[in-house]
Design an enzyme around this catalytic site. Structure first.
Site, PDB file in Angstrom:
ATOM      1  N   LYS A  13       0.834  -1.217   0.000  1.00  0.00           N
ATOM      2  CA  LYS A  13       0.000   0.000   0.000  1.00  0.00           C
ATOM      3  C   LYS A  13       0.862   1.258   0.000  1.00  0.00           C
ATOM      4  O   LYS A  13       0.631   2.165  -0.780  1.00  0.00           O
ATOM      5  CB  LYS A  13      -0.921   0.043   1.236  1.00  0.00           C
ATOM      6  CG  LYS A  13      -1.983  -1.037   1.249  1.00  0.00           C
ATOM      7  CD  LYS A  13      -3.011  -0.803   2.346  1.00  0.00           C
ATOM      8  CE  LYS A  13      -2.433  -0.850   3.755  1.00  0.00           C
ATOM      9  NZ  LYS A  13      -1.850  -2.151   4.120  1.00  0.00           N
ATOM     10  N   ARG A  88      -9.712   1.665   8.877  1.00  0.00           N
ATOM     11  CA  ARG A  88      -9.208   0.321   9.163  1.00  0.00           C
ATOM     12  C   ARG A  88     -10.209  -0.511   9.929  1.00  0.00           C
ATOM     13  O   ARG A  88      -9.912  -1.634  10.302  1.00  0.00           O
ATOM     14  CB  ARG A  88      -7.937   0.447   9.989  1.00  0.00           C
ATOM     15  CG  ARG A  88      -6.721  -0.213   9.341  1.00  0.00           C
ATOM     16  CD  ARG A  88      -5.577   0.043  10.271  1.00  0.00           C
ATOM     17  NE  ARG A  88      -4.386  -0.670   9.962  1.00  0.00           N
ATOM     18  CZ  ARG A  88      -3.352  -0.166   9.310  1.00  0.00           C
ATOM     19  NH1 ARG A  88      -3.417   1.036   8.796  1.00  0.00           N
ATOM     20  NH2 ARG A  88      -2.253  -0.871   9.162  1.00  0.00           N
ATOM     21  N   ARG A 127      11.329  -5.983   4.273  1.00  0.00           N
ATOM     22  CA  ARG A 127      11.026  -4.565   4.017  1.00  0.00           C
ATOM     23  C   ARG A 127      11.981  -3.648   4.774  1.00  0.00           C
ATOM     24  O   ARG A 127      12.298  -3.872   5.930  1.00  0.00           O
ATOM     25  CB  ARG A 127       9.584  -4.274   4.458  1.00  0.00           C
ATOM     26  CG  ARG A 127       9.226  -2.808   4.444  1.00  0.00           C
ATOM     27  CD  ARG A 127       7.770  -2.584   4.296  1.00  0.00           C
ATOM     28  NE  ARG A 127       7.006  -2.916   5.482  1.00  0.00           N
ATOM     29  CZ  ARG A 127       5.688  -2.788   5.559  1.00  0.00           C
ATOM     30  NH1 ARG A 127       5.002  -2.383   4.491  1.00  0.00           N
ATOM     31  NH2 ARG A 127       5.046  -3.087   6.657  1.00  0.00           N
ATOM     32  N   ARG A 161      11.053  -1.567  10.296  1.00  0.00           N
ATOM     33  CA  ARG A 161      10.023  -1.101  11.224  1.00  0.00           C
ATOM     34  C   ARG A 161       9.922  -2.030  12.423  1.00  0.00           C
ATOM     35  O   ARG A 161       9.964  -3.243  12.269  1.00  0.00           O
ATOM     36  CB  ARG A 161       8.668  -1.069  10.510  1.00  0.00           C
ATOM     37  CG  ARG A 161       8.336   0.245   9.885  1.00  0.00           C
ATOM     38  CD  ARG A 161       7.119   0.167   9.013  1.00  0.00           C
ATOM     39  NE  ARG A 161       5.933  -0.356   9.686  1.00  0.00           N
ATOM     40  CZ  ARG A 161       4.707  -0.316   9.153  1.00  0.00           C
ATOM     41  NH1 ARG A 161       4.517   0.206   7.958  1.00  0.00           N
ATOM     42  NH2 ARG A 161       3.682  -0.817   9.802  1.00  0.00           N
ATOM     43  N   ARG A 172      -0.815  -8.370  13.349  1.00  0.00           N
ATOM     44  CA  ARG A 172      -1.391  -7.367  12.432  1.00  0.00           C
ATOM     45  C   ARG A 172      -2.280  -8.029  11.379  1.00  0.00           C
ATOM     46  O   ARG A 172      -3.306  -7.477  10.986  1.00  0.00           O
ATOM     47  CB  ARG A 172      -0.255  -6.563  11.760  1.00  0.00           C
ATOM     48  CG  ARG A 172       0.382  -5.561  12.732  1.00  0.00           C
ATOM     49  CD  ARG A 172       1.734  -5.071  12.244  1.00  0.00           C
ATOM     50  NE  ARG A 172       1.675  -4.384  10.983  1.00  0.00           N
ATOM     51  CZ  ARG A 172       2.714  -4.260  10.150  1.00  0.00           C
ATOM     52  NH1 ARG A 172       3.879  -4.780  10.463  1.00  0.00           N
ATOM     53  NH2 ARG A 172       2.579  -3.619   9.028  1.00  0.00           N
TER      54      ARG A 172
END
Ligand code: AMP
Length: 218
Positions: A13, A88, A127, A161, A172
């Site tokens: 995203k 969300r 990531r 992160r 998550r």
């Protein structure tokens, strides 16, 4: 245009939002980025959000909705925006409808990025984010920077992160299925959802997304 981007963590995203917002000439509004900026500046809002983010939980709606509304009402968002990571859950989706209605505007599309769960885990594990600009996102295998740990675009330091650890990612994903997925049906009932596959090269997915947004019925 007013667009909402949905998809599980690791769907791309943030990466896609940066390109799409640029192509469409609208600001990219990421509630996750806004929280991270507040955390790094040590604001009261950042302190409120930090523990929830660390645990992979949603930050409470009272905090999130006000922050998102303020950002949507900034001058650069008067003619449109691309929302990434908001809404969300259903309460946020309903609050967003209320905000848009009060402003006399409506959403144009909800772009749903589809990606298999095993791919999500691979993407998140590798990531790396740039400390200077959150729209500069890399992956150690799929999109490696030229020099390890350094952003190609601006020379910023790349970091992982805190909530990208395996345990937190699992949490998550659970939160995504339970809280966020229901908003897709909510928006389907309003005929706003455009679903595309988020697999393939970054540029291919951007092209797919631009085509889908130009031609939502196709
Ligand atoms: P993201 O950068 O979109 O993956 O968001 C990172 C984290 O920020 C999430 O796991 C939540 O803890 C928090 N967050 C971001 N957006 C929202 C939202 N709309 N509602 C509640 N929490 C959010």
């Amino acid at each position: 245009m007013r667009i909402v981007l949905v998809g599980p963590p690791g769907a791309g995203k943030g990466t896609q939002a940066a390109y799409l917002a640029k192509n469409l000439g609208i600001p990219h509004i990421s509630t996750g980025d806004l929280f991270r900026a507040n955390i790094s500046q040590g604001t009261p809002l950042g302190r409120q959000a930090q523990e929830y983010m660390r645990a992979g939980q949603l930050v409470p709606d009272e905090v999130t909705i006000g922050m998102a509304a303020d950002r949507m009402h900034a001058a650069d968002a008067a003619d449109g925006f691309l929302l990434d990571g908001f809404p969300r859950n259903l309460a946020q989706a309903e609050a967003l409808d209320g905000i848009l209605q009060a402003d006399g505007v409506r959403l144009d599309a909800v772009l749903d990025l589809e990606v298999p769960e095993d791919e999500v885990v691979k993407r998140i594990a590798g990531r790396r984010m740039c400390r200077k600009d959150s729209s500069h996102i890399f992956h150690v295998i799929y999109n490696p920077p030229r020099a390890e740990g350094v952003c190609d675009a601006c020379g910023g330091e790349l970091y992982q992160r805190e909530d990208d650890s395996e345990d937190t990612v699992r949490k998550r994903l659970e939160v995504y299925h339970r809280e966020t997925e229901p908003i897709i049906d909510y928006y389907k009932a309003q005929d706003l959802v455009v679903t595309i596959s988020a697999l393939g090269k970054v540029a291919e997915v951007t092209e797919r997304a631009m085509d889908a947004l130009k031609n939502p019925a196709a």
